[in-house]
Design a protein around this motif. Structure first.
Motif, PDB file in Angstrom:
ATOM      1  N   THR A 261      34.021  17.078 -45.854  1.00 56.53           N
ATOM      2  CA  THR A 261      34.353  18.439 -46.273  1.00 56.53           C
ATOM      3  C   THR A 261      34.905  18.422 -47.698  1.00 56.53           C
ATOM      4  O   THR A 261      35.219  17.355 -48.231  1.00 56.53           O
ATOM      5  CB  THR A 261      35.435  19.022 -45.338  1.00 56.53           C
ATOM      6  N   GLY A 262      35.075  19.596 -48.286  1.00 61.98           N
ATOM      7  CA  GLY A 262      35.767  19.701 -49.571  1.00 61.98           C
ATOM      8  C   GLY A 262      37.267  19.745 -49.289  1.00 61.98           C
ATOM      9  O   GLY A 262      37.680  20.048 -48.161  1.00 61.98           O
ATOM     10  N   GLY A 263      38.071  19.492 -50.312  1.00 58.86           N
ATOM     11  CA  GLY A 263      39.518  19.429 -50.113  1.00 58.86           C
ATOM     12  C   GLY A 263      40.141  20.710 -49.568  1.00 58.86           C
ATOM     13  O   GLY A 263      41.202  20.672 -48.945  1.00 58.86           O
ATOM     14  N   GLY A 264      39.479  21.848 -49.818  1.00 54.14           N
ATOM     15  CA  GLY A 264      40.067  23.119 -49.381  1.00 54.14           C
ATOM     16  C   GLY A 264      39.414  23.692 -48.130  1.00 54.14           C
ATOM     17  O   GLY A 264      39.833  24.747 -47.636  1.00 54.14           O
TER      18      GLY A 264
ATOM     19  N   PHE B  23      42.508  15.578 -49.341  1.00 57.99           N
ATOM     20  CA  PHE B  23      42.547  16.068 -50.719  1.00 57.99           C
ATOM     21  C   PHE B  23      41.388  15.487 -51.540  1.00 57.99           C
ATOM     22  O   PHE B  23      40.790  14.481 -51.154  1.00 57.99           O
ATOM     23  CB  PHE B  23      43.886  15.666 -51.357  1.00 57.99           C
ATOM     24  N   MET B  24      41.089  16.137 -52.646  1.00 56.78           N
ATOM     25  CA  MET B  24      40.079  15.624 -53.584  1.00 56.78           C
ATOM     26  C   MET B  24      40.422  14.186 -53.948  1.00 56.78           C
ATOM     27  O   MET B  24      41.597  13.864 -54.135  1.00 56.78           O
ATOM     28  CB  MET B  24      40.088  16.470 -54.873  1.00 56.78           C
TER      29      MET B  24
ATOM     30  N   GLU C  30      30.938  28.270 -48.574  1.00 58.76           N
ATOM     31  CA  GLU C  30      31.449  27.120 -47.823  1.00 58.76           C
ATOM     32  C   GLU C  30      31.561  27.460 -46.337  1.00 58.76           C
ATOM     33  O   GLU C  30      31.211  26.659 -45.464  1.00 58.76           O
ATOM     34  CB  GLU C  30      32.830  26.755 -48.386  1.00 58.76           C
TER      35      GLU C  30
ATOM     36  N   LYS D 200      36.322  10.985 -49.240  1.00 57.66           N
ATOM     37  CA  LYS D 200      35.622  11.561 -48.079  1.00 57.66           C
ATOM     38  C   LYS D 200      34.104  11.349 -48.133  1.00 57.66           C
ATOM     39  O   LYS D 200      33.493  10.942 -47.151  1.00 57.66           O
ATOM     40  CB  LYS D 200      35.927  13.064 -47.953  1.00 57.66           C
TER      41      LYS D 200
ATOM     42  N   PHE E 235      32.273  28.189 -59.356  1.00 59.47           N
ATOM     43  CA  PHE E 235      33.630  28.611 -59.701  1.00 59.47           C
ATOM     44  C   PHE E 235      33.626  29.392 -61.021  1.00 59.47           C
ATOM     45  O   PHE E 235      34.266  30.418 -61.142  1.00 59.47           O
ATOM     46  CB  PHE E 235      34.558  27.388 -59.848  1.00 59.47           C
TER      47      PHE E 235
ATOM     48  N   ARG F 139      35.960  18.557 -61.286  1.00 54.46           N
ATOM     49  CA  ARG F 139      36.431  19.432 -60.217  1.00 54.46           C
ATOM     50  C   ARG F 139      37.259  20.574 -60.810  1.00 54.46           C
ATOM     51  O   ARG F 139      38.278  20.322 -61.456  1.00 54.46           O
ATOM     52  CB  ARG F 139      37.277  18.649 -59.224  1.00 54.46           C
ATOM     53  N   PRO F 140      36.824  21.809 -60.529  1.00 49.12           N
ATOM     54  CA  PRO F 140      37.514  22.949 -61.152  1.00 49.12           C
ATOM     55  C   PRO F 140      39.009  22.992 -60.867  1.00 49.12           C
ATOM     56  O   PRO F 140      39.793  23.330 -61.753  1.00 49.12           O
ATOM     57  CB  PRO F 140      36.822  24.171 -60.541  1.00 49.12           C
ATOM     58  N   LEU F 141      39.425  22.611 -59.646  1.00 44.99           N
ATOM     59  CA  LEU F 141      40.844  22.731 -59.300  1.00 44.99           C
ATOM     60  C   LEU F 141      41.693  21.592 -59.854  1.00 44.99           C
ATOM     61  O   LEU F 141      42.908  21.600 -59.735  1.00 44.99           O
ATOM     62  CB  LEU F 141      41.015  22.836 -57.780  1.00 44.99           C
TER      63      LEU F 141
ATOM     64  N   PHE G 269      32.723  30.875 -53.750  1.00 48.30           N
ATOM     65  CA  PHE G 269      32.563  29.496 -53.297  1.00 48.30           C
ATOM     66  C   PHE G 269      33.012  29.367 -51.843  1.00 48.30           C
ATOM     67  O   PHE G 269      32.338  28.752 -51.020  1.00 48.30           O
ATOM     68  CB  PHE G 269      33.363  28.541 -54.190  1.00 48.30           C
ATOM     69  N   ARG G 270      34.162  29.978 -51.521  1.00 51.30           N
ATOM     70  CA  ARG G 270      34.704  29.870 -50.160  1.00 51.30           C
ATOM     71  C   ARG G 270      33.810  30.565 -49.144  1.00 51.30           C
ATOM     72  O   ARG G 270      33.717  30.118 -48.003  1.00 51.30           O
ATOM     73  CB  ARG G 270      36.123  30.454 -50.094  1.00 51.30           C
TER      74      ARG G 270
ATOM     75  N   VAL H 271      29.216  22.940 -57.924  1.00 49.97           N
ATOM     76  CA  VAL H 271      30.498  23.525 -57.516  1.00 49.97           C
ATOM     77  C   VAL H 271      31.198  24.149 -58.726  1.00 49.97           C
ATOM     78  O   VAL H 271      31.661  25.285 -58.677  1.00 49.97           O
ATOM     79  CB  VAL H 271      31.390  22.453 -56.846  1.00 49.97           C
TER      80      VAL H 271
HETATM   81  C1  S3P Z   1      38.086  21.662 -53.573  1.00 50.06           C
HETATM   82  C2  S3P Z   1      37.621  20.387 -53.446  1.00 50.06           C
HETATM   83  C3  S3P Z   1      36.271  19.997 -53.879  1.00 50.06           C
HETATM   84  C4  S3P Z   1      35.343  21.205 -53.888  1.00 50.06           C
HETATM   85  C5  S3P Z   1      35.942  22.325 -54.679  1.00 50.06           C
HETATM   86  C6  S3P Z   1      37.274  22.781 -54.129  1.00 50.06           C
HETATM   87  C7  S3P Z   1      39.471  21.966 -53.105  1.00 50.06           C
HETATM   88  O1  S3P Z   1      35.745  19.005 -52.997  1.00 50.06           O
HETATM   89  O2  S3P Z   1      35.077  21.646 -52.567  1.00 50.06           O
HETATM   90  O3  S3P Z   1      36.069  21.887 -56.000  1.00 50.06           O
HETATM   91  O4  S3P Z   1      39.789  23.147 -52.890  1.00 50.06           O
HETATM   92  O5  S3P Z   1      40.246  21.007 -52.907  1.00 50.06           O
HETATM   93  P1  S3P Z   1      36.247  17.457 -52.980  1.00 50.06           P
HETATM   94  O6  S3P Z   1      37.465  17.393 -52.108  1.00 50.06           O
HETATM   95  O7  S3P Z   1      35.095  16.744 -52.360  1.00 50.06           O
HETATM   96  O8  S3P Z   1      36.495  17.072 -54.379  1.00 50.06           O
END
Ligand code: S3P
Length: 177
Positions: A77-80, A9-10, A60, A14, A48, A117-119, A56-57, A44
């Motif tokens: 990696t990013g959280g998603g 997770f964010m 990615e 990482k 968004f 972070r947008p999310l 974005f996806r 990022v």
């Molecule tokens: C995201 C996490 C972010 C980044 C984007 C979406 C997510 O990365 O990829 O904002 O979906 O959890 P970090 O985990 O490095 O913050």
């Protein structure tokens, strides 16, 4: 030679852990969010805001495919990222996947007010359900490290010990063959 992929997770560390781990191993380091920024010339949060999460996806996805082909690379990696099965497959095919875990409480404390972070601009309830929904994905990792009460250096040492143990195990197996 395989890659080392950090998922989670964010706010689980990482990127910071990954950079330090790469230094210790004398490997290269790559961060998927940074690479997406390099390709799109947008941050990022700008992607968004201007183009939406779908765009974005897809950026990615392309970055992950490219980085997965590399060797001796530590990938943060990013959280998603690993929610997309194609990303998971590509990363797992040529890498060991290590998940960094932390409780949501600690994550929110770590991130504090420096939040771009947008999310994480959602409500506490929304973030909480995002965190819960994602745990089953992160749990599929080869290894999980609970970072909740650990410093960055402690997490890096734990990964190095893990890798050292694996190398010894593989060596023993080869000697027996
Ligand atoms: C995201 C996490 C972010 C980044 C984007 C979406 C997510 O990365 O990829 O904002 O979906 O959890 P970090 O985990 O490095 O913050």
């Amino acid at each position: 030679m395989r890659n080392i992929v950090l998922i989670g997770f964010m706010g689980t560390g990482k990127s910071t852990v990954g950079r330090r781990l790469a230094q210790s191993l004398a490997w290269n380091f790559a961060d998927t969010d940074y690479e997406i920024g390099e390709v799109t010339k947008l941050s990022v949060s700008e992607i968004f805001r201007r183009h939406g999460e779908t765009r974005f996806r897809s950026e990615e996805r392309i970055v992950v495919e490219r980085l997965s082909q590399e060797e001796k690379l530590v990938i943060a990696t990013g959280g998603g990222t690993v929610l997309n099965p194609s990303n998971w497959r590509a990363l797992a095919e040529n890498g060991i996947i290590i998940s960094l875990y932390a409780t949501l409480e600690v994550i929110l404390n770590r991130i504090g007010h420096r939040n771009d972070r947008p999310l994480l601009r959602n409500t506490r309830e929304e973030i909480e359900s995002l965190w819960s929904e994602r745990q089953p994905y992160y749990e599929k990792a080869d290894f999980t490290i609970d970072t909740t009460f650990k410093t960055i250096d402690e997490v890096v040492s734990e990964i190095l010990a893990l890798l050292g143990g694996m190398a010894i195990h593989e060596f023993t197996r080869m000697a027996k063959d």
